[in-house]
Design a protein around this motif. Structure first.
Motif, PDB file in Angstrom:
ATOM      1  N   ALA A  92      45.919  24.494  35.549  1.00  0.00           N
ATOM      2  CA  ALA A  92      44.654  23.367  36.260  1.00  0.00           C
ATOM      3  C   ALA A  92      46.094  22.293  37.469  1.00  0.00           C
ATOM      4  O   ALA A  92      45.644  22.050  38.487  1.00  0.00           O
ATOM      5  N   VAL A  93      47.257  22.090  36.667  1.00  0.00           N
ATOM      6  CA  VAL A  93      48.596  21.067  37.931  1.00  0.00           C
ATOM      7  C   VAL A  93      48.566  21.935  39.085  1.00  0.00           C
ATOM      8  O   VAL A  93      48.727  21.571  40.208  1.00  0.00           O
TER       9      VAL A  93
ATOM     10  N   ILE B 210      48.380  26.166  45.249  1.00  0.00           N
ATOM     11  CA  ILE B 210      49.299  27.848  45.275  1.00  0.00           C
ATOM     12  C   ILE B 210      47.856  28.434  45.078  1.00  0.00           C
ATOM     13  O   ILE B 210      47.947  29.927  44.990  1.00  0.00           O
ATOM     14  N   GLY B 211      46.582  28.130  45.176  1.00  0.00           N
ATOM     15  CA  GLY B 211      45.356  28.435  44.452  1.00  0.00           C
ATOM     16  C   GLY B 211      45.444  29.477  42.787  1.00  0.00           C
ATOM     17  O   GLY B 211      46.659  29.264  42.334  1.00  0.00           O
ATOM     18  N   PHE B 212      44.697  29.674  42.529  1.00  0.00           N
ATOM     19  CA  PHE B 212      44.310  29.635  41.062  1.00  0.00           C
ATOM     20  C   PHE B 212      44.944  31.091  40.624  1.00  0.00           C
ATOM     21  O   PHE B 212      45.362  30.637  39.082  1.00  0.00           O
ATOM     22  N   TRP B 213      44.782  32.362  41.426  1.00  0.00           N
ATOM     23  CA  TRP B 213      45.278  33.833  40.488  1.00  0.00           C
ATOM     24  C   TRP B 213      47.215  33.336  40.535  1.00  0.00           C
ATOM     25  O   TRP B 213      47.973  33.700  39.151  1.00  0.00           O
ATOM     26  N   PRO B 214      47.452  32.390  41.815  1.00  0.00           N
ATOM     27  CA  PRO B 214      49.035  32.725  41.652  1.00  0.00           C
ATOM     28  C   PRO B 214      48.949  31.714  40.132  1.00  0.00           C
ATOM     29  O   PRO B 214      50.197  31.805  39.412  1.00  0.00           O
ATOM     30  N   ALA B 215      48.683  30.607  40.321  1.00  0.00           N
ATOM     31  CA  ALA B 215      48.501  30.153  39.552  1.00  0.00           C
ATOM     32  C   ALA B 215      48.432  30.332  38.092  1.00  0.00           C
ATOM     33  O   ALA B 215      49.028  29.926  37.003  1.00  0.00           O
ATOM     34  N   MET B 216      47.791  31.039  37.569  1.00  0.00           N
ATOM     35  CA  MET B 216      47.353  31.857  36.661  1.00  0.00           C
ATOM     36  C   MET B 216      48.598  32.459  35.762  1.00  0.00           C
ATOM     37  O   MET B 216      49.423  32.534  35.130  1.00  0.00           O
TER      38      MET B 216
ATOM     39  N   ALA C 187      38.610  27.507  38.073  1.00  0.00           N
ATOM     40  CA  ALA C 187      38.721  28.831  37.524  1.00  0.00           C
ATOM     41  C   ALA C 187      37.643  29.509  39.083  1.00  0.00           C
ATOM     42  O   ALA C 187      36.273  28.608  39.282  1.00  0.00           O
ATOM     43  N   PRO C 188      37.796  30.814  39.050  1.00  0.00           N
ATOM     44  CA  PRO C 188      37.097  31.050  41.086  1.00  0.00           C
ATOM     45  C   PRO C 188      35.477  31.051  40.277  1.00  0.00           C
ATOM     46  O   PRO C 188      34.395  30.998  41.458  1.00  0.00           O
ATOM     47  N   TRP C 189      35.316  31.322  39.023  1.00  0.00           N
ATOM     48  CA  TRP C 189      33.597  31.615  38.901  1.00  0.00           C
ATOM     49  C   TRP C 189      33.140  30.456  38.336  1.00  0.00           C
ATOM     50  O   TRP C 189      31.910  30.334  38.467  1.00  0.00           O
TER      51      TRP C 189
END
Lengths: 403, 297
Positions: free
Chosen positions: B51-52, B57-63, B121-123
């Protein structure tokens, strides 16, 4: 330190506790009431977890039962809630008895499970009791809870009325002062009983069950029965503590008895040292008083911010402090504060023939009014100034209790 | 009928997320014998990191960072605290984890405050329709990811040296050690795996239909404890079964709350998992698929 000195120390503590209401203000009196209530709960839990070795995360559930039984049985029926209208003393006894009864009803589960498995099952109890508290609104008042009748004994009320004015030594004794003495009496009796129980045949059977159920069974101890008994006794303590908390708050609500409260009880006994009655009391003092004191004096402490301002508020600070404290005790301080105290006394006393045996021997009594040498050992007269550490007396037993 | 099916599918997909968390409990328990009460906080930590970080940096890198972060925290807890316990018993370890949980949860709660942070999340909030039944896309993705994750776990535990070593260490630590399996390595792997699973579960628990990251997520991770216990303490397949059962139970109880309310009271959905857990423990103390403890004298 000889037993005589230990008793004198306990007596001195008691005298101080008796005199404190003469000097303390309302905030400290209120804090003291919470501490004493929590101490009784913690002593009950240390019997279960420390002595009998049964991990319980459901202590708050039993405390909740005690609190609500007291509130219901002494309360009057109003438009929103029903009440039993019984005398408060009976209500207090009922609180302990009903909590013990529920503990007994849970014992088929407790008797079958061990260690952390039992801890998980008792975790469920907290959620179930909370659900009942929220839904049985006629008895409990639901989410907002219900108010609690003040304690009274034969026309003498432990509140600000009846008698309206009562002074001792020029200090007006109000409800808080009066409750202080009631709570002190209950706490001393509870600690004394717990200390004796731990040293008795039953207590030693529990310790045996903790160390090895198989060995205990081989020695003729009914394991399931011993575990159930530990559960019942500890539940009765929790019920009493719950009723006292209800009295100290003047109100009961489900949020007081959440999972956090259960964890707090565990934190108290771990900090103090598992199995030690005096340790449980010290742990209760630390865990209960720390957030209250930090909140009261937060304006005077530069590193604390006002609640809600995004900085480190008092309740956050105290939670972090005792989270860190519990980690530190478990990693660095074997046997908690009581264990450290024991080692310190050992060193000051020049050590004894018992060597290091005292460090893991939970049967060694701690200091305080309840800390009496196990009468079962019966080999030394307590007043003999032999100067040896009590662990030397209990040494033959410590072999079987050391893991 | 379609209402019933929707509830069932909802329950199963939620159950799969729970089983990710439950598997984390089971893996940590088998590899180090620790009842990880801080697991809920690690779930929250994973979601919080996503979330932070996702706005910058975008969702996937953050993941990816969250997966690493949660795994690292787990490994550090094990290496610095659990292995240094003064009195290394399961009870002391469990209480230690309660202490860790208090610290982690308090700090995360302080950082999150009263906000509800979206995980981005992208979805998003989209919905997949199967005929009359509508499911949040996030739940469908969660189900897919969970199935893949468990397939990977199965491969790890049955086909790789590391996984077989972990099973050997769980079965008999000293013997495994004598056979040349490094227990410190299997333990660290276990904690890291649990952290990764926790972070994945955290993201699914906080994306649609949930509003976002809030401290209560750590508590809903507690609902995975009944799932874990139900399945058996040391069984990963058991965690899947337990997760599905608990997910189904709470979805159905919540879905039909209107009909059940007179009997069971409002909000029974939150309590139902624990009731199921106590009943199962009463009948089968080692869970549905856990190995029975044998006591020989």
């Amino acid at each position: 330190m000889s037993d005589l000195l230990r008793r004198l120390g306990g007596l001195a503590l008691l005298v101080v506790a008796l005199a404190l209401p003469l000097v303390l203000n309302d905030f400290w009196l209120q804090t003291g009431l919470f501490v004493m209530a929590a101490a009784i709960g913690a002593v009950g839990l240390t019997l279960l977890v420390g002595v009998a070795g049964q991990l319980s995360l459901g202590h708050a559930a039993f405390a909740a039962i005690g609190a609500y039984v007291y509130a219901w049985s002494t309360g009057e029926t109003t438009t929103s809630v029903t009440g039993g209208g019984l005398p408060p003393l009976l209500g207090l006894a009922l609180a302990a008895l009903v909590a013990a009864g529920v503990g007994a009803a849970f014992s088929p589960v407790a008797g079958r499970l061990r260690g952390i498995y039992l801890g998980l099952a008792t975790l469920g109890l907290v959620f179930i009791v909370r659900h009942l508290l929220l839904n049985l609104t006629d008895w409990t008042g639901g989410f907002t809870g219900r108010s609690v009748e003040s304690f009274a004994l034969g026309g003498f009320s432990f509140s600000n009325r009846d008698p309206d004015y009562l002074a001792v030594g020029g200090v007006e004794f109000e409800g808080l002062h009066r409750l202080w003495y009631l709570f002190l009496l209950l706490a001393v009796v509870a600690c004394w009983l717990a200390g004796n129980l731990r040293a008795s045949r039953t207590g030693r059977a529990w310790a045996n069950v903790r160390d090895s159920e198989t060995a205990a069974a081989a020695m003729g101890i009914g394991v399931a029965r011993a575990k159930a008994a530990a559960f019942v006794v500890s539940s009765a303590y929790a019920g009493t503590a719950g009723a006292m908390l209800a009295l100290a708050y003047g109100r009961v609500a489900p949020d007081v008895f959440s999972l956090t409260a259960s964890v707090d009880f565990l934190v108290m006994i771990v900090l103090g040292g598992l199995g030690s009655v005096a340790g449980a009391v010290v742990g209760a003092l630390f865990v209960t008083a720390l957030p209250l004191v930090l909140a009261e004096y937060s304006s005077a402490l530069p590193f604390l911010a006002a609640p809600g301002s995004g900085g480190l508020d008092p309740s956050t600070a105290s939670r972090i402090v005792y989270g860190v404290a519990i980690i530190a005790v478990l990693v660095f301080l074997r046997g908690g504060l009581a264990g450290a105290g024991r080692r310190l006394r050992h060193r000051l006393g020049g050590g004894g023939p018992s060597g290091d045996a005292g460090t893991t021997d939970p049967d060694t009594p701690g200091p305080g009014p309840a800390g009496r040498t196990a009468p079962a050992s019966g080999t030394t007269d307590p007043s003999t100034p032999d100067g040896s550490h009590p662990a030397a007396v209990t040494h033959p037993r410590s072999k079987e209790t050391t893991r | 009928m379609s209402y019933f099916l929707t509830q069932v599918l909802n329950g199963l997909s939620y159950g799969l997320v729970l089983s990710l968390i439950a598997a984390g409990f089971a893996i940590v328990f088998t590899s180090t014998g620790v009842l990880n009460f801080a697991h809920g906080s690690i779930v929250l930590l994973g979601a919080y990191l996503v979330a932070v970080l996702h706005p910058t940096i975008g969702f996937w890198p953050a993941m990816l960072v969250a997966l690493f972060g949660a795994a690292l925290v787990g490994v550090l807890i094990n290496a610095l605290l659990v292995r240094n316990l003064a009195d290394p018993t399961p009870g002391a370890a469990a209480i230690l984890m309660l202490g860790v949980d208090i610290v982690l949860l308090t700090e995360l709660t302080r950082r999150i405050g009263n906000q509800v942070l979206p995980v981005g999340a992208p979805w998003g909030a989209s919905v997949v329709r199967f005929g009359e039944i509508a499911l949040p896309t996030g739940r469908v993705v969660a189900a897919g990811v969970t199935v893949v994750a468990f397939a990977a776990l199965w491969y790890l535990f049955s086909r790789t040296d590391l996984g077989v070593g972990m099973r050997a260490a769980a079965a008999d630590g000293p013997t495994a050690s004598l056979m040349g399996i490094r227990l410190s390595r299997t333990a660290a792997t276990g904690w890291a795996l649990a952290g990764v699973l926790a972070a994945v579960a955290g993201v699914f628990l906080t994306s649609f239909p949930s509003p976002g990251v809030a401290p209560t997520i750590a508590l809903s991770a507690f609902a995975a404890i009944p799932a874990w216990v139900l399945g058996g303490f040391d069984s990963v397949p058991g965690a899947v079964v337990g997760g599905l059962l608990i997910g189904l139970t709470s979805a159905l109880v919540t879905g039909y709350e209107g009909d059940l309310e007179h009997v069971l009271g409002a909000g029974f959905g939150e309590v139902a998992p624990y009731v199921v857990m106590i009943v199962v423990l009463l009948v089968r103390p080692s869970g549905l698929m856990g190995s029975k403890e044998a006591v020989r004298v």
